[in-house]
Design a protein around this motif. Structure first.
Motif, PDB file in Angstrom:
ATOM      1  N   LYS A  71       0.862  -1.190   0.000  1.00 43.28           N
ATOM      2  CA  LYS A  71       0.000   0.000   0.000  1.00 43.28           C
ATOM      3  C   LYS A  71       0.894   1.235   0.000  1.00 43.28           C
ATOM      4  O   LYS A  71       1.613   1.502   0.966  1.00 43.28           O
ATOM      5  CB  LYS A  71      -0.922  -0.011   1.222  1.00 43.28           C
ATOM      6  CG  LYS A  71      -1.831  -1.232   1.261  1.00 43.28           C
ATOM      7  CD  LYS A  71      -2.625  -1.319   2.557  1.00 43.28           C
ATOM      8  CE  LYS A  71      -3.703  -0.274   2.646  1.00 43.28           C
ATOM      9  NZ  LYS A  71      -4.578  -0.487   3.836  1.00 43.28           N
ATOM     10  N   GLU A  72       0.870   1.969  -1.114  1.00 37.52           N
ATOM     11  CA  GLU A  72       1.796   3.088  -1.306  1.00 37.52           C
ATOM     12  C   GLU A  72       1.100   4.433  -1.149  1.00 37.52           C
ATOM     13  O   GLU A  72       0.020   4.654  -1.709  1.00 37.52           O
ATOM     14  CB  GLU A  72       2.435   3.023  -2.695  1.00 37.52           C
ATOM     15  CG  GLU A  72       3.340   1.829  -2.915  1.00 37.52           C
ATOM     16  CD  GLU A  72       3.990   1.852  -4.284  1.00 37.52           C
ATOM     17  OE1 GLU A  72       4.913   1.066  -4.511  1.00 37.52           O
ATOM     18  OE2 GLU A  72       3.571   2.682  -5.136  1.00 37.52           O
ATOM     19  N   VAL A  73       1.757   5.307  -0.413  1.00 42.04           N
ATOM     20  CA  VAL A  73       1.313   6.699  -0.324  1.00 42.04           C
ATOM     21  C   VAL A  73       1.856   7.425  -1.547  1.00 42.04           C
ATOM     22  O   VAL A  73       3.075   7.477  -1.749  1.00 42.04           O
ATOM     23  CB  VAL A  73       1.828   7.371   0.960  1.00 42.04           C
ATOM     24  CG1 VAL A  73       1.408   8.833   1.007  1.00 42.04           C
ATOM     25  CG2 VAL A  73       1.336   6.623   2.193  1.00 42.04           C
ATOM     26  N   LYS A  74       0.980   7.961  -2.367  1.00 43.39           N
ATOM     27  CA  LYS A  74       1.409   8.624  -3.591  1.00 43.39           C
ATOM     28  C   LYS A  74       2.142   9.929  -3.271  1.00 43.39           C
ATOM     29  O   LYS A  74       1.918  10.556  -2.235  1.00 43.39           O
ATOM     30  CB  LYS A  74       0.215   8.906  -4.500  1.00 43.39           C
ATOM     31  CG  LYS A  74      -0.591   7.663  -4.880  1.00 43.39           C
ATOM     32  CD  LYS A  74       0.270   6.618  -5.568  1.00 43.39           C
ATOM     33  CE  LYS A  74      -0.558   5.400  -5.962  1.00 43.39           C
ATOM     34  NZ  LYS A  74       0.277   4.317  -6.528  1.00 43.39           N
ATOM     35  N   LEU A  75       2.985  10.333  -4.205  1.00 40.84           N
ATOM     36  CA  LEU A  75       3.744  11.569  -4.039  1.00 40.84           C
ATOM     37  C   LEU A  75       2.993  12.723  -4.693  1.00 40.84           C
ATOM     38  O   LEU A  75       1.978  12.527  -5.363  1.00 40.84           O
ATOM     39  CB  LEU A  75       5.128  11.428  -4.681  1.00 40.84           C
ATOM     40  CG  LEU A  75       5.962  10.206  -4.281  1.00 40.84           C
ATOM     41  CD1 LEU A  75       7.333  10.274  -4.938  1.00 40.84           C
ATOM     42  CD2 LEU A  75       6.099  10.111  -2.773  1.00 40.84           C
ATOM     43  N   SER A  76       3.496  13.924  -4.501  1.00 39.61           N
ATOM     44  CA  SER A  76       2.937  15.097  -5.165  1.00 39.61           C
ATOM     45  C   SER A  76       4.084  16.031  -5.494  1.00 39.61           C
ATOM     46  O   SER A  76       5.166  15.946  -4.891  1.00 39.61           O
ATOM     47  CB  SER A  76       1.919  15.810  -4.259  1.00 39.61           C
ATOM     48  OG  SER A  76       2.529  16.213  -3.044  1.00 39.61           O
ATOM     49  N   GLU A  77       3.887  16.899  -6.458  1.00 40.76           N
ATOM     50  CA  GLU A  77       4.967  17.797  -6.867  1.00 40.76           C
ATOM     51  C   GLU A  77       5.422  18.664  -5.693  1.00 40.76           C
ATOM     52  O   GLU A  77       4.607  19.286  -5.016  1.00 40.76           O
ATOM     53  CB  GLU A  77       4.513  18.689  -8.027  1.00 40.76           C
ATOM     54  CG  GLU A  77       5.646  19.554  -8.574  1.00 40.76           C
ATOM     55  CD  GLU A  77       5.254  20.273  -9.858  1.00 40.76           C
ATOM     56  OE1 GLU A  77       6.083  21.076 -10.343  1.00 40.76           O
ATOM     57  OE2 GLU A  77       4.150  20.026 -10.371  1.00 40.76           O
ATOM     58  N   GLY A  78       6.720  18.658  -5.448  1.00 39.27           N
ATOM     59  CA  GLY A  78       7.287  19.430  -4.343  1.00 39.27           C
ATOM     60  C   GLY A  78       7.384  18.658  -3.045  1.00 39.27           C
ATOM     61  O   GLY A  78       8.033  19.106  -2.093  1.00 39.27           O
ATOM     62  N   TYR A  79       6.732  17.475  -2.968  1.00 40.40           N
ATOM     63  CA  TYR A  79       6.779  16.649  -1.755  1.00 40.40           C
ATOM     64  C   TYR A  79       7.017  15.213  -2.190  1.00 40.40           C
ATOM     65  O   TYR A  79       6.083  14.495  -2.530  1.00 40.40           O
ATOM     66  CB  TYR A  79       5.471  16.767  -0.966  1.00 40.40           C
ATOM     67  CG  TYR A  79       5.565  16.242   0.454  1.00 40.40           C
ATOM     68  CD1 TYR A  79       6.027  17.064   1.477  1.00 40.40           C
ATOM     69  CD2 TYR A  79       5.201  14.934   0.772  1.00 40.40           C
ATOM     70  CE1 TYR A  79       6.118  16.594   2.785  1.00 40.40           C
ATOM     71  CE2 TYR A  79       5.286  14.463   2.071  1.00 40.40           C
ATOM     72  CZ  TYR A  79       5.746  15.299   3.068  1.00 40.40           C
ATOM     73  OH  TYR A  79       5.836  14.824   4.362  1.00 40.40           O
ATOM     74  N   TYR A  80       8.305  14.815  -2.187  1.00 39.86           N
ATOM     75  CA  TYR A  80       8.688  13.565  -2.821  1.00 39.86           C
ATOM     76  C   TYR A  80       9.023  12.460  -1.828  1.00 39.86           C
ATOM     77  O   TYR A  80       9.787  11.549  -2.137  1.00 39.86           O
ATOM     78  CB  TYR A  80       9.875  13.821  -3.753  1.00 39.86           C
ATOM     79  CG  TYR A  80       9.578  14.870  -4.800  1.00 39.86           C
ATOM     80  CD1 TYR A  80       8.563  14.675  -5.732  1.00 39.86           C
ATOM     81  CD2 TYR A  80      10.293  16.063  -4.839  1.00 39.86           C
ATOM     82  CE1 TYR A  80       8.276  15.640  -6.695  1.00 39.86           C
ATOM     83  CE2 TYR A  80      10.026  17.026  -5.797  1.00 39.86           C
ATOM     84  CZ  TYR A  80       9.013  16.812  -6.720  1.00 39.86           C
ATOM     85  OH  TYR A  80       8.732  17.765  -7.665  1.00 39.86           O
TER      86      TYR A  80
END
Length: 493
Positions: free
Chosen positions: A179-188
């Motif tokens: 179960k993966e927590v997705k990333l977002s631009e600026g928070y990798y």
């Protein structure tokens, strides 16, 4: 089945100029030769082919150590024929491994009393270490569920999408849902709040990464621990934490001693670290240590006696060389705490030199943070005319091996270049690399195809131009291009 692909597209034979004085016939490429050849010929054939490998010192894609002191090299060669698993035959080597486990466990603040032995094992690398830790969590969870009369067939593990592939392998090989927590631009890196939200009764552990492969950033293990403590209180679960400190485990204790990420946090039950990264040993050596003996189920430990005495073992493989274990012990006593701190300080200083040099070009956005693994991850401010993959490819002309890659979901639109600063990467190399970046960017800017792209876009260096101005720019470029060609031809003649 061979999984790797060969780079050569030539015939099925190996031809060697130098070896021809020893060998008249070519050597089969994919099958064993019928006859023996002189040792000098075998050496020369292989040595000639290996010259086309990259230079390890200029391989800035890798976190793995590429230089050690000659004295340590000598120790490794003197022990290269020892099988580490034969504890009865090589008791001193076994003792050195146990000393390393205890030193590392104490470095990570394991709750050990005076004279109490730490629980851990040396591995081929962090991949094996992660899998051993994962197996321990899975078995602990299964045992507890069985005792409670609850289903135990759907275990899962929670982590960020920035994980290294070894965690994906663990999940697939040992049938654990990832179960993966997705990333977002600026928070990798993994968001601890989102990670805890994903935890359920089937979660065997949450994996935090101390030193993301993508950007070198340390995840907030302290916040994850605190949030998970609260959730465990509300639910009655006891979901634990594993810290994948493959890259950061030999950095944080020396550069960030106040940072709480290790066994000082009650839910951290195991930690893995790569000795062959910032542990400063050649590949491959890894370590995994557990908080207490109760965190490693006894049924996972095998006892064998066919090598001369009862020997406990908990590894995925069996035989392996002793050299890296001995080298790790050498580094730990040779450098000590002070020496490791000095190495990490210098790595960080050289990272800052490179970071500042790249910023001065005005062409890059720095993606990585200053606190973390000493590396610089960065992307082009303007990738409309040339992209990061082209930059990486052209840098190979200067010998540099620098990766360009896209971020995982949900930040796939972000592409970065990454330079890892190791012990053997000096300030001079950092300054030369910046200079080579500038040369590469200039050459890319001047490529004819790029000139036509600019003409189509109507811009030069981001400045809007009229059609007449663009025509003058193109004419000026081609005059310079032709003149340079003439000068080169004259010099050649």
């Amino acid at each position: 089945m061979v999984l790797s692909k060969t780079a050569s597209k030539s015939d099925d034979s190996i031809h060697s100029t130098f070896a021809s004085r020893y060998v008249r016939n070519s050597i089969p490429r994919f099958e064993m030769p019928k006859n023996s050849i002189p040792k000098e010929a075998a050496y020369q054939i292989i040595n000639d082919e290996l010259k086309f490998d990259g230079n390890p010192r200029l391989n800035l894609a890798s976190f793995v150590t590429t230089w050690m002191e000659p004295e340590c090299d000598k120790l490794m060669m003197e022990s290269i024929n020892k099988n580490n698993v034969e504890m009865e035959q090589y008791p001193v080597t076994t003792d050195l491994q146990n000393r390393c486990v205890n030193m590392i466990a104490r470095l990570f603040n394991a709750p050990l009393g005076d004279g109490e032995a730490a629980i851990g094992v040396g591995t081929v690398g962090s991949s094996e270490a992660v899998m051993l830790a994962g197996l321990a969590f899975k078995r602990q969870w299964q045992n507890k569920r069985k005792a409670q009369g609850l289903p135990y067939d759907k275990p899962n593990i929670v982590t960020g999408a920035n994980i290294q592939v070894c965690l994906e392998k663990f999940a697939r090989y040992f049938e654990v849902e990832l179960k993966e927590v997705k990333l977002s631009e600026g928070y990798y890196v993994m968001d601890p709040e989102k990670a805890v939200e994903m935890v359920d009764e089937n979660t065997i552990c949450v994996v935090a990464i101390l030193g993301s492969t993508l950007t070198g950033e340390f995840e907030d293990v302290k916040l994850l621990n605190d949030l998970l403590v609260e959730k465990n209180k509300k639910t009655g679960w006891d979901t634990p934490i594993h810290v994948d400190a493959a890259s950061g485990g030999f950095i944080a204790p020396f550069l960030y001693p106040e940072l709480e990420w290790d066994f000082r946090l009650p839910l951290v039950k195991s930690i893995n670290v790569s000795g062959h990264k910032y542990g400063l040993v050649y590949a491959g050596i890894g370590w995994v240590v557990w908080r207490t003996k109760t965190d490693l189920p006894d049924e996972l430990i095998f006892h064998i006696n066919y090598l001369g005495a009862d020997q406990p073992t908990f590894t995925l493989n069996f035989s392996k060389g002793s050299s890296q274990v001995i080298a790790q012990y050498y580094q730990l006593i040779r450098l000590g705490f002070e020496g490791y701190r000095n190495v990490m300080d210098i790595c960080r200083e050289n990272m800052m030199v490179l970071k500042q040099g790249l910023e001065k070009t005005g062409r890059f956005n720095i993606v990585s943070k200053e606190n973390g693994v000493p590396l610089v991850a960065f992307s082009l401010k303007d990738s409309s005319l040339h992209n990061e993959f082209e930059v990486a490819e052209m840098l190979r002309r200067f010998g540099w091996i620098i990766p360009a890659y896209k971020m995982p979901a949900d930040a796939e639109h972000v592409t970065v270049l990454r330079v890892v600063i190791r012990d053997d990467f000096s300030r001079n190399l950092a300054e030369r690399l910046v200079s080579d970046f500038e040369k590469v960017l200039h050459e890319l800017d001047m490529l004819p195809s790029r000139i036509h792209d600019r003409m189509a876009n109507g811009t030069v260096n981001g400045v809007k131009k009229t059609p007449e101005e663009m025509q003058r720019e193109v004419t000026s470029y081609w005059k310079k291009f032709v003149e340079t060609k003439k000068n080169k031809n004259t010099i050649t003649k």
